[in-house]
Motif scaffolding. Structure first.
Motif, mmCIF file in Angstrom:
data_model
loop_
_atom_site.group_PDB
_atom_site.id
_atom_site.type_symbol
_atom_site.label_atom_id
_atom_site.label_comp_id
_atom_site.label_asym_id
_atom_site.label_seq_id
_atom_site.Cartn_x
_atom_site.Cartn_y
_atom_site.Cartn_z
ATOM 1 N N LEU A 1 0.831 -1.195 0.000
ATOM 2 C CA LEU A 1 0.000 0.000 0.000
ATOM 3 C C LEU A 1 0.872 1.254 0.000
ATOM 4 C CD1 LEU A 1 -2.550 -1.244 2.626
ATOM 5 C CD2 LEU A 1 -3.242 -0.305 0.420
ATOM 6 N N ASN A 2 0.434 2.263 -0.717
ATOM 7 C CA ASN A 2 1.126 3.552 -0.721
ATOM 8 C C ASN A 2 0.831 4.258 0.598
ATOM 9 O OD1 ASN A 2 2.159 6.077 -1.096
ATOM 10 N ND2 ASN A 2 0.879 6.603 -2.852
ATOM 11 N N HIS A 3 1.784 4.277 1.506
ATOM 12 C CA HIS A 3 1.564 4.854 2.826
ATOM 13 C C HIS A 3 1.463 6.376 2.804
ATOM 14 C CE1 HIS A 3 2.918 1.127 5.360
ATOM 15 N NE2 HIS A 3 1.995 0.851 4.470
ATOM 16 N N ASN A 4 1.665 6.983 1.643
ATOM 17 C CA ASN A 4 1.517 8.434 1.522
ATOM 18 C C ASN A 4 0.082 8.850 1.186
ATOM 19 O OD1 ASN A 4 4.281 9.036 1.992
ATOM 20 N ND2 ASN A 4 4.746 8.433 -0.113
ATOM 21 N N ALA A 5 -0.803 7.868 1.031
ATOM 22 C CA ALA A 5 -2.196 8.181 0.718
ATOM 23 C C ALA A 5 -2.870 8.864 1.910
ATOM 24 C CB ALA A 5 -2.944 6.906 0.345
ATOM 25 N N ASP A 6 -3.988 9.545 1.625
ATOM 26 C CA ASP A 6 -4.742 10.224 2.676
ATOM 27 C C ASP A 6 -5.614 9.245 3.458
ATOM 28 O OD1 ASP A 6 -3.892 12.956 2.064
ATOM 29 O OD2 ASP A 6 -5.047 12.696 0.211
ATOM 30 N N TRP A 7 -6.045 8.174 2.789
ATOM 31 C CA TRP A 7 -6.856 7.162 3.471
ATOM 32 C C TRP A 7 -6.740 5.841 2.718
ATOM 33 C CZ3 TRP A 7 -11.737 5.245 1.520
ATOM 34 C CH2 TRP A 7 -12.178 5.863 0.342
ATOM 35 N N PHE A 8 -7.279 4.768 3.329
ATOM 36 C CA PHE A 8 -7.024 3.419 2.836
ATOM 37 C C PHE A 8 -8.323 2.618 2.768
ATOM 38 C CE2 PHE A 8 -3.244 5.148 4.583
ATOM 39 C CZ PHE A 8 -2.226 4.704 3.763
ATOM 40 N N PHE A 9 -8.399 1.779 1.730
ATOM 41 C CA PHE A 9 -9.581 0.925 1.550
ATOM 42 C C PHE A 9 -9.081 -0.494 1.266
ATOM 43 C CE2 PHE A 9 -14.227 1.712 0.271
ATOM 44 C CZ PHE A 9 -14.615 0.442 0.676
ATOM 45 N N LEU A 10 -9.283 -1.397 2.234
ATOM 46 C CA LEU A 10 -8.847 -2.779 2.091
ATOM 47 C C LEU A 10 -10.072 -3.689 2.015
ATOM 48 C CD1 LEU A 10 -6.588 -1.174 3.823
ATOM 49 C CD2 LEU A 10 -5.679 -3.446 4.273
ATOM 50 N N VAL A 11 -10.003 -4.689 1.134
ATOM 51 C CA VAL A 11 -11.123 -5.607 0.917
ATOM 52 C C VAL A 11 -10.579 -7.029 0.815
ATOM 53 C CG1 VAL A 11 -13.101 -6.176 -0.546
ATOM 54 C CG2 VAL A 11 -12.305 -3.798 -0.418
ATOM 55 N N ALA A 12 -11.276 -7.973 1.454
ATOM 56 C CA ALA A 12 -10.842 -9.371 1.371
ATOM 57 C C ALA A 12 -12.005 -10.305 1.656
ATOM 58 C CB ALA A 12 -9.714 -9.651 2.363
ATOM 59 N N ASP A 13 -11.923 -11.519 1.095
ATOM 60 C CA ASP A 13 -12.747 -12.607 1.597
ATOM 61 C C ASP A 13 -11.846 -13.467 2.477
ATOM 62 O OD1 ASP A 13 -11.195 -14.113 -0.150
ATOM 63 O OD2 ASP A 13 -12.841 -14.607 -1.514
ATOM 64 N N MET A 14 -12.309 -14.651 2.867
ATOM 65 C CA MET A 14 -11.521 -15.424 3.831
ATOM 66 C C MET A 14 -10.193 -15.904 3.276
ATOM 67 S SD MET A 14 -13.950 -17.491 6.445
ATOM 68 C CE MET A 14 -12.472 -17.894 7.376
ATOM 69 N N THR A 15 -10.130 -16.161 1.972
ATOM 70 C CA THR A 15 -8.866 -16.611 1.395
ATOM 71 C C THR A 15 -7.799 -15.536 1.475
ATOM 72 O OG1 THR A 15 -9.386 -15.892 -0.878
ATOM 73 C CG2 THR A 15 -10.101 -18.105 -0.233
ATOM 74 N N ALA A 16 -8.217 -14.275 1.475
ATOM 75 C CA ALA A 16 -7.277 -13.152 1.506
ATOM 76 C C ALA A 16 -7.194 -12.492 2.874
ATOM 77 C CB ALA A 16 -7.674 -12.107 0.459
ATOM 78 N N LEU A 17 -7.956 -12.992 3.851
ATOM 79 C CA LEU A 17 -7.920 -12.410 5.192
ATOM 80 C C LEU A 17 -6.514 -12.430 5.808
ATOM 81 C CD1 LEU A 17 -9.157 -11.197 7.723
ATOM 82 C CD2 LEU A 17 -10.079 -13.453 8.306
ATOM 83 N N PRO A 18 -5.734 -13.517 5.664
ATOM 84 C CA PRO A 18 -4.374 -13.480 6.220
ATOM 85 C C PRO A 18 -3.518 -12.357 5.628
ATOM 86 C CG PRO A 18 -5.017 -15.739 5.754
ATOM 87 C CD PRO A 18 -6.071 -14.863 5.142
ATOM 88 N N ALA A 19 -3.619 -12.143 4.316
ATOM 89 C CA ALA A 19 -2.836 -11.093 3.677
ATOM 90 C C ALA A 19 -3.327 -9.714 4.104
ATOM 91 C CB ALA A 19 -2.899 -11.229 2.154
ATOM 92 N N LEU A 20 -4.652 -9.526 4.155
ATOM 93 C CA LEU A 20 -5.190 -8.241 4.600
ATOM 94 C C LEU A 20 -4.768 -7.951 6.035
ATOM 95 C CD1 LEU A 20 -8.654 -6.669 4.060
ATOM 96 C CD2 LEU A 20 -7.864 -7.042 6.393
#
Length: 264
Positions: A128-147
């Motif tokens: 993620l670009n940590h210079n952003a003003d805000w963040f939007f993360l999305v995952a289902d269970m397969t991607a929950l560990p990565a999120l």
């Protein structure tokens, strides 16, 4: 030309059922010196023979093992240990079983201390670009560990959303996250879909960094939403599918390749 990867052997030293549908396996290796903290939230590929076993000795030269991709949830490099979280599948004909080809899920649910498995990796995914003003993360269970790993790496002062689809109420996990990131849990059985819940969140002001990983068809809908409707800059957008309903991982790989060609 298919080249047989040089595998690294991991040994199971612990297995814990985290939630109704998530199993954590802790592995020990002889040497994880080429793993670094960027590997946490990255991926490894578990290797199986054609029957779903972990004995690769019978695989012919020039033939690749069956491989299934999983996230490194935690890395303890000094101890040469890492954790991998597996979605548990209760029935052989479930959609989730189809997406993994059954091999990794069945192996993880039956793994005991002392069992071994060969892996390739690690590999890293876009951060993620940590210079952003805000963040939007999305995952289902397969991607929950990565999120979860991405959330832990965010600066403490950031704001945004983490929208997560789970199979059952008991699959909610306690997440380490910035206080300003709101977690929205979505039940897979609900009539309102993951994509609908994502689109219902109030769009904040400023530059957004998006990280999204889920099922293939959901990914395509979310890609249209973030990239076309909300015009998120491509440098601030990571969006990927981790599986495709009704497909093995190999079939999903083909679908992803065809989608990328059509999208270019």
């Amino acid at each position: 030309m298919n080249k047989k990867p040089s595998p690294r052997v991991l040994t199971v030293i612990n297995s814990t059922q985290l939630t109704e549908n998530m199993q954590r396996i802790t592995f020990k290796a002889k040497d994880l010196s080429n793993f670094d903290m960027e590997s946490e939230g990255g991926y490894i590929k578990l290797m199986f023979n054609e029957n779903g076993g972990t004995d690769l000795s019978g695989i012919e030269e020039g033939t690749r093992p069956m491989m299934r991709t999983y996230t490194v949830r935690h890395l303890r490099q000094a101890q040469n240990e890492l954790d991998v979280d597996f979605v548990r599948h209760h029935h052989a004909n479930t959609v989730m079983s189809a997406e993994t080809g059954g091999f990794a899920s069945a192996w993880a649910q039956n793994a005991v201390n002392g069992d071994t498995i060969s892996i390739a990796g690690p590999g890293c995914i876009k951060g993620l670009n940590h210079n952003a003003d805000w963040f939007f993360l999305v995952a289902d269970m397969t991607a929950l560990p990565a999120l979860s790993a991405k959330l832990e790496a965010l600066p403490a002062t950031v704001v945004g959303y983490a929208v997560i689809e789970i199979n059952h109420q008991s699959d909610k996990q306690k997440l380490t996250k910035p206080q300003g990131v709101e977690v929205v849990w979505v039940l897979k059985s609900d009539t309102t879909s993951l994509t609908d819940i994502v689109q219902s969140q109030e769009w904040k002001v400023g530059r957004v960094a998006v990280w999204s990983a889920c099922e293939f068809n959901q990914m395509r809908q979310l890609r249209t939403y973030f990239r076309n409707e909300k015009e998120v800059d491509k440098d601030d957008l990571y969006i990927s599918s981790y599986w495709k309903e009704g497909c093995t991982e190999d079939g999903h790989k083909v679908a992803k390749h065809e989608d990328q060609l059509a999208d270019d």
